[in-house]
Design an enzyme around this catalytic site. Structure first.
Site, mmCIF file in Angstrom:
data_model
loop_
_atom_site.group_PDB
_atom_site.id
_atom_site.type_symbol
_atom_site.label_atom_id
_atom_site.label_comp_id
_atom_site.label_asym_id
_atom_site.label_seq_id
_atom_site.Cartn_x
_atom_site.Cartn_y
_atom_site.Cartn_z
ATOM 1 N N GLN A 158 0.090 -12.485 0.819
ATOM 2 C CA GLN A 158 1.316 -11.881 1.373
ATOM 3 C C GLN A 158 1.984 -12.817 2.392
ATOM 4 O O GLN A 158 3.204 -12.867 2.473
ATOM 5 C CB GLN A 158 0.989 -10.516 1.976
ATOM 6 C CG GLN A 158 0.586 -9.533 0.869
ATOM 7 C CD GLN A 158 0.188 -8.161 1.362
ATOM 8 O OE1 GLN A 158 0.238 -7.889 2.553
ATOM 9 N NE2 GLN A 158 -0.201 -7.310 0.440
ATOM 10 N N ASP B 95 -2.892 3.394 19.267
ATOM 11 C CA ASP B 95 -3.802 3.437 20.416
ATOM 12 C C ASP B 95 -3.013 3.744 21.693
ATOM 13 O O ASP B 95 -3.469 4.497 22.556
ATOM 14 C CB ASP B 95 -4.525 2.085 20.553
ATOM 15 C CG ASP B 95 -5.132 1.651 19.233
ATOM 16 O OD1 ASP B 95 -6.086 2.306 18.787
ATOM 17 O OD2 ASP B 95 -4.624 0.691 18.619
ATOM 18 N N ALA C 164 1.634 3.469 -2.088
ATOM 19 C CA ALA C 164 1.183 4.733 -2.687
ATOM 20 C C ALA C 164 -0.032 5.296 -1.955
ATOM 21 O O ALA C 164 -0.537 6.352 -2.302
ATOM 22 C CB ALA C 164 0.852 4.532 -4.168
ATOM 23 N N ASN D 57 -6.451 -2.615 8.259
ATOM 24 C CA ASN D 57 -7.541 -3.182 9.079
ATOM 25 C C ASN D 57 -8.346 -4.261 8.360
ATOM 26 O O ASN D 57 -8.446 -4.216 7.145
ATOM 27 C CB ASN D 57 -8.482 -2.037 9.485
ATOM 28 C CG ASN D 57 -7.911 -1.252 10.638
ATOM 29 O OD1 ASN D 57 -7.387 -1.816 11.578
ATOM 30 N ND2 ASN D 57 -8.013 0.077 10.552
ATOM 31 N N HIS E 189 -7.466 -4.007 17.831
ATOM 32 C CA HIS E 189 -7.440 -2.609 17.367
ATOM 33 C C HIS E 189 -8.826 -2.287 16.814
ATOM 34 O O HIS E 189 -9.065 -2.299 15.611
ATOM 35 C CB HIS E 189 -6.380 -2.399 16.280
ATOM 36 C CG HIS E 189 -6.473 -1.026 15.667
ATOM 37 N ND1 HIS E 189 -6.172 0.129 16.353
ATOM 38 C CD2 HIS E 189 -6.880 -0.615 14.446
ATOM 39 C CE1 HIS E 189 -6.381 1.173 15.586
ATOM 40 N NE2 HIS E 189 -6.816 0.750 14.415
ATOM 41 N N ARG F 284 -2.203 7.332 21.742
ATOM 42 C CA ARG F 284 -3.418 8.102 22.040
ATOM 43 C C ARG F 284 -3.699 8.083 23.538
ATOM 44 O O ARG F 284 -4.075 9.101 24.131
ATOM 45 C CB ARG F 284 -4.606 7.510 21.261
ATOM 46 C CG ARG F 284 -4.547 7.787 19.765
ATOM 47 C CD ARG F 284 -5.527 6.911 18.995
ATOM 48 N NE ARG F 284 -5.636 7.313 17.592
ATOM 49 C CZ ARG F 284 -6.185 6.565 16.636
ATOM 50 N NH1 ARG F 284 -6.669 5.360 16.932
ATOM 51 N NH2 ARG F 284 -6.250 7.010 15.404
ATOM 52 N N ILE G 41 -0.982 6.299 4.245
ATOM 53 C CA ILE G 41 -0.040 5.955 5.322
ATOM 54 C C ILE G 41 1.288 5.510 4.717
ATOM 55 O O ILE G 41 2.364 5.862 5.218
ATOM 56 C CB ILE G 41 -0.631 4.860 6.249
ATOM 57 C CG1 ILE G 41 -1.899 5.394 6.933
ATOM 58 C CG2 ILE G 41 0.388 4.428 7.306
ATOM 59 C CD1 ILE G 41 -2.657 4.356 7.743
ATOM 60 N N ARG H 10 -19.499 -7.486 7.162
ATOM 61 C CA ARG H 10 -18.255 -7.810 7.860
ATOM 62 C C ARG H 10 -17.549 -9.015 7.226
ATOM 63 O O ARG H 10 -16.343 -9.017 7.029
ATOM 64 C CB ARG H 10 -18.577 -8.123 9.312
ATOM 65 C CG ARG H 10 -17.586 -7.561 10.288
ATOM 66 C CD ARG H 10 -18.188 -7.655 11.664
ATOM 67 N NE ARG H 10 -18.030 -9.017 12.164
ATOM 68 C CZ ARG H 10 -17.116 -9.363 13.057
ATOM 69 N NH1 ARG H 10 -16.300 -8.440 13.526
ATOM 70 N NH2 ARG H 10 -17.027 -10.584 13.485
ATOM 71 N N GLY I 64 0.838 -1.202 0.000
ATOM 72 C CA GLY I 64 0.000 0.000 0.000
ATOM 73 C C GLY I 64 0.866 1.242 0.000
ATOM 74 O O GLY I 64 0.504 2.280 0.562
HETATM 75 N N1 LIG Z 1 -3.815 -0.145 12.899
HETATM 76 C C1 LIG Z 1 -3.961 1.178 12.938
HETATM 77 O O1 LIG Z 1 -3.691 1.809 13.969
HETATM 78 C C2 LIG Z 1 -4.474 1.937 11.757
HETATM 79 C C3 LIG Z 1 -4.832 1.283 10.615
HETATM 80 N N2 LIG Z 1 -5.283 1.983 9.520
HETATM 81 C C4 LIG Z 1 -5.570 1.196 8.322
HETATM 82 O O2 LIG Z 1 -4.456 1.292 7.432
HETATM 83 C C5 LIG Z 1 -4.872 0.971 6.106
HETATM 84 C C6 LIG Z 1 -4.287 1.947 5.110
HETATM 85 O O3 LIG Z 1 -4.782 3.234 5.320
HETATM 86 P P1 LIG Z 1 -4.512 4.411 4.254
HETATM 87 O O4 LIG Z 1 -3.083 4.412 3.851
HETATM 88 O O5 LIG Z 1 -5.109 5.630 4.794
HETATM 89 O O6 LIG Z 1 -5.390 3.869 3.030
HETATM 90 P P2 LIG Z 1 -5.258 4.234 1.487
HETATM 91 O O7 LIG Z 1 -6.533 3.762 0.848
HETATM 92 O O8 LIG Z 1 -4.823 5.645 1.308
HETATM 93 O O9 LIG Z 1 -4.062 3.320 0.988
HETATM 94 C C7 LIG Z 1 -4.146 1.933 0.907
HETATM 95 C C8 LIG Z 1 -3.302 1.524 -0.271
HETATM 96 O O10 LIG Z 1 -3.191 0.110 -0.267
HETATM 97 C C9 LIG Z 1 -3.176 -0.328 -1.601
HETATM 98 N N3 LIG Z 1 -3.500 -1.749 -1.618
HETATM 99 C C10 LIG Z 1 -4.715 -2.340 -1.480
HETATM 100 N N4 LIG Z 1 -4.588 -3.669 -1.621
HETATM 101 C C11 LIG Z 1 -3.282 -3.928 -1.828
HETATM 102 C C12 LIG Z 1 -2.552 -5.114 -2.062
HETATM 103 N N5 LIG Z 1 -3.154 -6.296 -2.125
HETATM 104 N N6 LIG Z 1 -1.228 -5.021 -2.270
HETATM 105 C C13 LIG Z 1 -0.606 -3.820 -2.223
HETATM 106 N N7 LIG Z 1 -1.252 -2.654 -2.033
HETATM 107 C C14 LIG Z 1 -2.582 -2.716 -1.840
HETATM 108 C C15 LIG Z 1 -4.202 0.574 -2.299
HETATM 109 O O11 LIG Z 1 -3.975 0.608 -3.701
HETATM 110 C C16 LIG Z 1 -3.901 1.918 -1.631
HETATM 111 O O12 LIG Z 1 -2.941 2.661 -2.351
HETATM 112 C C17 LIG Z 1 -6.401 0.957 6.168
HETATM 113 O O13 LIG Z 1 -6.814 -0.409 6.271
HETATM 114 C C18 LIG Z 1 -6.711 1.677 7.470
HETATM 115 O O14 LIG Z 1 -7.969 1.281 8.000
HETATM 116 C C19 LIG Z 1 -5.357 3.340 9.540
HETATM 117 C C20 LIG Z 1 -5.004 4.052 10.662
HETATM 118 C C21 LIG Z 1 -4.581 3.388 11.862
HETATM 119 O O1 LIG Z 2 -10.662 3.289 11.328
HETATM 120 C C1 LIG Z 2 -9.675 3.495 10.567
HETATM 121 O O2 LIG Z 2 -9.619 3.156 9.379
HETATM 122 C C2 LIG Z 2 -8.488 4.183 11.150
HETATM 123 C C3 LIG Z 2 -7.952 3.510 12.339
HETATM 124 O O3 LIG Z 2 -7.838 2.294 12.442
HETATM 125 C C4 LIG Z 2 -7.539 4.368 13.449
HETATM 126 O O4 LIG Z 2 -7.426 5.577 13.279
HETATM 127 O O5 LIG Z 2 -7.299 3.829 14.537
#
Ligand SMILES: NC(=O)C1=CN([C@@H]2O[C@H](COP(=O)(O)OP(=O)(O)OC[C@H]3O[C@@H](n4cnc5c(N)ncnc54)[C@H](O)[C@@H]3O)[C@@H](O)[C@H]2O)C=CC1
Ligand SMILES: O=C([O-])CC(=O)C(=O)O
Length: 338
Positions: free
Chosen positions: A114, A161, A15, A133, A189, A164, A18, A100, A13
Site C-alpha cells: 500500500q 485512546d 468490508a 494494528n 497504540h 477513552r 470498522i 509477533r 478493509g
Molecule cells: N488503532 C486503533 O485504535 C484500532 C485499531 N483496530 C484495528 O483495526 C483493524 C480492523 O479491524 P476490524 O474492521 O474490526 O477487522 P475486520 O477483520 O472486521 O476487517 C478487516 C478487513 O480488512 C480486510 N483486509 C485484510 N487485508 C487486506 C488488504 N491487504 N487489503 C484490503 N483489505 C484487507 C479483510 O478482508 C477484512 O474485511 C484491526 O487490525 C484492528 O486490530 C481496531 C480498533 C481500534
Molecule cells: O486490540 C484490538 O484489536 C482493538 C484495538 O486496537 C483497540 O480497541 O484499541
C-alpha cells in the site's frame, strides 16, 4: 480541503467491521466536512470483494448528496490511484499460534504494497491514517515504501485512546466531556501507551485539582486510569465479545477531519505522527503526541514540561516502538526510506 471537485478517499478493509462503520459517515460529510464532495475507493481482499460490492450498493442507496461515486477494488495500485486520503483499516489479525514476528511480517506484506501504491499513484496531497494494528509500525512500514510522499503524511490512529482518556477523566470528576481539555496520548497504540493527564484541565481547572476533590490522587492515575485506558481495547473485547468498531470508526473520522480542517483554537488532540525528534522520540518513529493541526499539517505541541513519571512512561512505550522497528528492519521488510 474545500473543493468543488470530489476528493478521492481510499478505504482499505472496506468490508470489514470498522470499514463498514466508517464509509457511511464519510459519505455523510463526517470525514472532510459538510461542503466537500468525495469519491470512495473501497479496497478489499479478493475473497471479500463481493461484500465490498454489497457495501457499495448500500452506499448508493444512501443517496448521499456529497458522494459522487464508489468504486470497488482488490488491487492496491488501482485503488490508490488519485487518492488524497487513505483510511488504512484492513490488516492481518493475530491468529492462534502466530508469533509477533509473523504478525509483523504478515502486516508488512500489506503495508509495503500500500505504501508503494500511494507512492506511485496517489494524488500529490495524499495523506493516510493507519488504523490496522500494529498501527504505528504499519504506518512506519508504509512510509518507508513511499519515499516520494512526505513522511509526515503517514500517521496512525491514537485518537480512540485519546477519546477513552477524555471520557474516563470526565466520568471520574463528574464533569461533562466537553469540559475536559489538554489530555495527551504518548507512544504506541498498545498497552504500553501513556495517557497523560498532567496538562489536562476540567472546566478550566488543573485535572489533579478536580480529581483531588473526588479523593483521587496520583495513585488513582497510575493504578486505575492509565491501565483502564491502555487496556480498554481488551476490556471491550471481553465485554462485547468483539473488538471496538463504531468508536474506532468515529476516532478515525475525527483524526482526519481535524488534520485537514484544523484543531479548535487553544486545544490539541493526539495523533501518532512521524517524530520530529521532539521529547527525545527518535526521528521518524511513528509515535503518539499531543498535536495541533493547522492548514493541513499536524505539529507536535512544543515545550510541555514532563515530570520523571511521564518521561519514564513515554520512554517505555517508545522503546517498544523501537523494538518493533528493529524487528521489521531485521526481517528486511522496510522500503528505501526505512
Ligand atoms: N488503532 C486503533 O485504535 C484500532 C485499531 N483496530 C484495528 O483495526 C483493524 C480492523 O479491524 P476490524 O474492521 O474490526 O477487522 P475486520 O477483520 O472486521 O476487517 C478487516 C478487513 O480488512 C480486510 N483486509 C485484510 N487485508 C487486506 C488488504 N491487504 N487489503 C484490503 N483489505 C484487507 C479483510 O478482508 C477484512 O474485511 C484491526 O487490525 C484492528 O486490530 C481496531 C480498533 C481500534
Ligand atoms: O486490540 C484490538 O484489536 C482493538 C484495538 O486496537 C483497540 O480497541 O484499541
Amino acid at each position: 480541503m474545500t473543493s468543488s471537485r470530489p476528493v478521492t478517499v481510499v478505504v482499505t478493509g472496506a468490508a470489514g467491521q470498522i470499514g463498514y462503520a466508517t464509509v457511511f459517515r464519510a459519505a455523510a460529510g463526517d470525514l472532510l466536512g459538510p461542503g466537500v464532495p468525495l469519491r470512495l475507493h473501497l479496497l478489499e481482499l479478493p475473497q471479500a470483494r463481493r461484500a465490498a460490492e454489497g457495501t457499495a450498493l448500500e452506499l448508493q442507496d444512501g443517496a448521499f448528496p456529497l458522494l459522487e461515486g464508489v468504486d470497488v477494488f482488490d488491487d492496491a495500485a488501482a485503488a490508490f490511484e488519485g487518492a488524497s486520503v487513505g483510511l488504512l483499516i484492513g490488516a492481518r489479525p493475530r491468529s492462534k499460534g502466530m508469533e509477533r514476528a509473523d504478525l509483523l511480517e504478515a502486516n508488512a506484506g500489506i503495508f509495503s504494497v500500500q505504501g508503494r501504491a500511494a507512492n506511485d499513484g496517489a494524488a500529490d496531497d495524499f495523506r493516510a491514517v493507519v488504523v490496522g494494528n500494529p498501527a504505528n509500525t504499519n504506518a512506519y512500514i508504509a512510509a518507508s515504501h513511499a519515499p516520494d510522499v512526505p513522511r509526515e503524511r503517514f500517521t496512525a490512529l491514537t485518537r480512540l485512546d485519546h477519546h477513552r482518556a477524555v471520557a474516563q477523566l470526565a466520568a471520574a470528576t463528574g464533569a461533562r466531556v466537553a469540559d475536559v481539555d489538554g489530555v495527551a496520548i504518548w507512544g504506541n497504540h498498545s498497552a504500553t501507551q501513556y495517557p497523560d493527564l498532567t496538562h489536562a484541565t476540567v472546566g478550566g481547572r488543573p485535572a489533579p485539582e478536580a480529581l483531588a476533590e473526588k479523593g483521587l490522587g496520583a495513585d488513582w492515575v497510575a493504578e486505575t486510569f492509565i491501565p483502564r485506558v491502555a487496556k480498554r481495547g481488551a476490556e471491550i473485547i471481553e465485554v462485547r465479545g468483539g473488538s471496538s468498531v463504531a468508536s474506532a470508526a468515529h476516532a478515525a473520522l475525527c483524526h482526519v477531519r481535524d488534520w485537514v480542517r484544523g484543531t479548535p483554537d487553544g486545544s490539541w488532540t493526539s495523533m501518532a505522527v512521524p517524530s520530529d525528534g521532539s521529547y527525545g522520540v527518535p526521528e521518524g518513529l511513528v509515535s503518539s503526541f499531543p498535536v495541533t493541526c493547522r492548514d493541513g499539517a499536524a505539529t507536535v505541541v512544543p515545550g510541555l514540561e514532563l515530570d520523571g513519571f511521564s518521561r519514564a512512561r513515554i520512554e517505555r512505550s517508545v522503546a517498544e516502538l523501537v523494538e518493533e522497528r528493529t524487528a521489521v528492519r531485521e526481517l528486511g521488510l522496510l522500503g528505501p526510506r526505512g
